[in-house]
Write a protein that holds these residues in place. Structure first.
Motif, PDB file in Angstrom:
ATOM      1  N   ALA A 127       5.468  27.155  90.861  1.00  0.00           N
ATOM      2  CA  ALA A 127       4.049  27.532  90.872  1.00  0.00           C
ATOM      3  C   ALA A 127       3.213  26.554  90.046  1.00  0.00           C
ATOM      4  O   ALA A 127       2.115  26.154  90.476  1.00  0.00           O
ATOM      5  CB  ALA A 127       3.875  28.954  90.350  1.00  0.00           C
ATOM      6  N   ALA A 128       3.717  26.122  88.907  1.00  0.00           N
ATOM      7  CA  ALA A 128       2.993  25.153  88.070  1.00  0.00           C
ATOM      8  C   ALA A 128       2.865  23.816  88.786  1.00  0.00           C
ATOM      9  O   ALA A 128       1.816  23.162  88.731  1.00  0.00           O
ATOM     10  CB  ALA A 128       3.690  24.993  86.723  1.00  0.00           C
ATOM     11  N   PHE A 129       3.930  23.388  89.456  1.00  0.00           N
ATOM     12  CA  PHE A 129       3.879  22.148  90.229  1.00  0.00           C
ATOM     13  C   PHE A 129       2.813  22.241  91.311  1.00  0.00           C
ATOM     14  O   PHE A 129       1.989  21.351  91.466  1.00  0.00           O
ATOM     15  CB  PHE A 129       5.248  21.842  90.851  1.00  0.00           C
ATOM     16  CG  PHE A 129       5.196  20.757  91.881  1.00  0.00           C
ATOM     17  CD1 PHE A 129       5.156  19.430  91.496  1.00  0.00           C
ATOM     18  CD2 PHE A 129       5.150  21.064  93.237  1.00  0.00           C
ATOM     19  CE1 PHE A 129       5.073  18.411  92.444  1.00  0.00           C
ATOM     20  CE2 PHE A 129       5.075  20.062  94.191  1.00  0.00           C
ATOM     21  CZ  PHE A 129       5.035  18.734  93.785  1.00  0.00           C
ATOM     22  N   GLU A 130       2.841  23.321  92.089  1.00  0.00           N
ATOM     23  CA  GLU A 130       1.889  23.483  93.185  1.00  0.00           C
ATOM     24  C   GLU A 130       0.452  23.522  92.663  1.00  0.00           C
ATOM     25  O   GLU A 130      -0.458  22.963  93.296  1.00  0.00           O
ATOM     26  CB  GLU A 130       2.231  24.734  93.997  1.00  0.00           C
ATOM     27  CG  GLU A 130       3.527  24.560  94.774  1.00  0.00           C
ATOM     28  CD  GLU A 130       3.992  25.807  95.505  1.00  0.00           C
ATOM     29  OE1 GLU A 130       4.749  25.651  96.492  1.00  0.00           O
ATOM     30  OE2 GLU A 130       3.612  26.922  95.100  1.00  0.00           O
ATOM     31  N   ALA A 131       0.236  24.142  91.515  1.00  0.00           N
ATOM     32  CA  ALA A 131      -1.108  24.162  90.919  1.00  0.00           C
ATOM     33  C   ALA A 131      -1.520  22.757  90.492  1.00  0.00           C
ATOM     34  O   ALA A 131      -2.679  22.354  90.683  1.00  0.00           O
ATOM     35  CB  ALA A 131      -1.136  25.117  89.725  1.00  0.00           C
ATOM     36  N   ARG A 132      -0.577  21.979  89.954  1.00  0.00           N
ATOM     37  CA  ARG A 132      -0.880  20.612  89.501  1.00  0.00           C
ATOM     38  C   ARG A 132      -1.259  19.697  90.656  1.00  0.00           C
ATOM     39  O   ARG A 132      -2.220  18.936  90.571  1.00  0.00           O
ATOM     40  CB  ARG A 132       0.323  20.024  88.746  1.00  0.00           C
ATOM     41  CG  ARG A 132       0.146  18.552  88.344  1.00  0.00           C
ATOM     42  CD  ARG A 132       1.293  18.012  87.498  1.00  0.00           C
ATOM     43  NE  ARG A 132       2.570  17.941  88.137  1.00  0.00           N
ATOM     44  CZ  ARG A 132       3.021  16.919  88.861  1.00  0.00           C
ATOM     45  NH1 ARG A 132       2.262  15.852  89.069  1.00  0.00           N
ATOM     46  NH2 ARG A 132       4.231  16.934  89.383  1.00  0.00           N
ATOM     47  N   VAL A 133      -0.509  19.767  91.758  1.00  0.00           N
ATOM     48  CA  VAL A 133      -0.755  18.836  92.868  1.00  0.00           C
ATOM     49  C   VAL A 133      -1.756  19.353  93.891  1.00  0.00           C
ATOM     50  O   VAL A 133      -2.300  18.577  94.672  1.00  0.00           O
ATOM     51  CB  VAL A 133       0.561  18.415  93.572  1.00  0.00           C
ATOM     52  CG1 VAL A 133       1.465  17.640  92.617  1.00  0.00           C
ATOM     53  CG2 VAL A 133       1.283  19.606  94.180  1.00  0.00           C
TER      54      VAL A 133
END
Length: 157
Positions: free
Chosen positions: A26-32
Motif C-alpha cells: 500500500a505504501a509503494f502504491e501510494a508513493r508511485v
C-alpha cells in the motif's frame, strides 16, 4: 505455467527476499500513484524481490524490491525530463549490466503491464519482451541465466 507454480519455483531454486507486507504494498502504491497488477501483487506478497540463478553480486536477473522501483528515466538517465523517457515506465529488473527490464504502467493489457528491454545506450527506445510479469518470469526461469530476448540458443526445458 500458473503464477503460483512460478513463485514456488522461485522459492525452491532461486534466491527470494522475504515477502512484502500488505502495508508495504500500500505504501509503494501510494508513493508511485498506480497499483500493482495481479501478477506483481502475487509476486511481491510472496517475495519482495529476488535474484535468479545466482546470488549478488553475481546475479544477472535481480527483480527489484518495492523500495527500489523508480521511474526508468531516473534510473537510466538520472533525469525526470519527458525527453529522457516516459513517466509511465518503471524499473522492475536490474540486469546488473546497466540495463533494465522496465514495465509501462500506461500500457496495461487485460489488467497486466507489459515489460520492455531498456538498453541504457538507446533508452528511451525500448523493445517489448513480455506481455506480463508472469510471461517474463516463466521465460526468465527457462533462460539458463541468459537474457532470453537476446539469446538465440535453445531455452532450458
Amino acid at each position: 505455467m500458473a503464477m503460483d507454480q512460478l513463485l514456488a519455483e522461485v522459492s525452491r531454486l532461486h534466491f527470494p527476499r522475504p515477502p512484502a507486507t500488505p502495508a508495504q504494498v500500500a505504501a509503494f502504491e501510494a508513493r508511485v500513484g498506480w497499483s500493482l497488477d495481479p501478477d506483481l501483487r502475487s509476486f511481491y506478497l510472496h517475495c519482495d524481490g529476488c535474484t535468479l540463478f545466482e546470488t549478488l553480486p553475481d546475479a544477472k536477473y535481480r527483480v527489484l524490491p518495492l523500495d527500489e522501483i523508480q521511474r526508468a528515466r531516473r534510473a537510466i538517465r538520472a533525469s525526470d525530463e519527458e525527453q529522457d523517457g516516459a513517466a509511465s515506465q518503471y524499473t522492475l529488473v536490474d540486469m546488473q549490466d546497466t540495463n533494465y527490464v522496465v514495465m509501462d504502467v500506461a500500457q496495461a493489457v487485460n489488467g497486466r503491464y507489459p515489460l520492455f528491454d531498456a538498453w541504457h545506450e538507446t533508452y528511451p527506445q525500448v523493445e517489448r519482451i513480455a506481455s506480463s510479469f508472469e510471461e517474463f518470469l516463466e521465460k526468465a526461469l527457462r533462460s539458463g541465466n541468459r537474457s532470453f530476448w537476446l539469446s538465440s540458443g535453445p531455452m532450458e526445458e
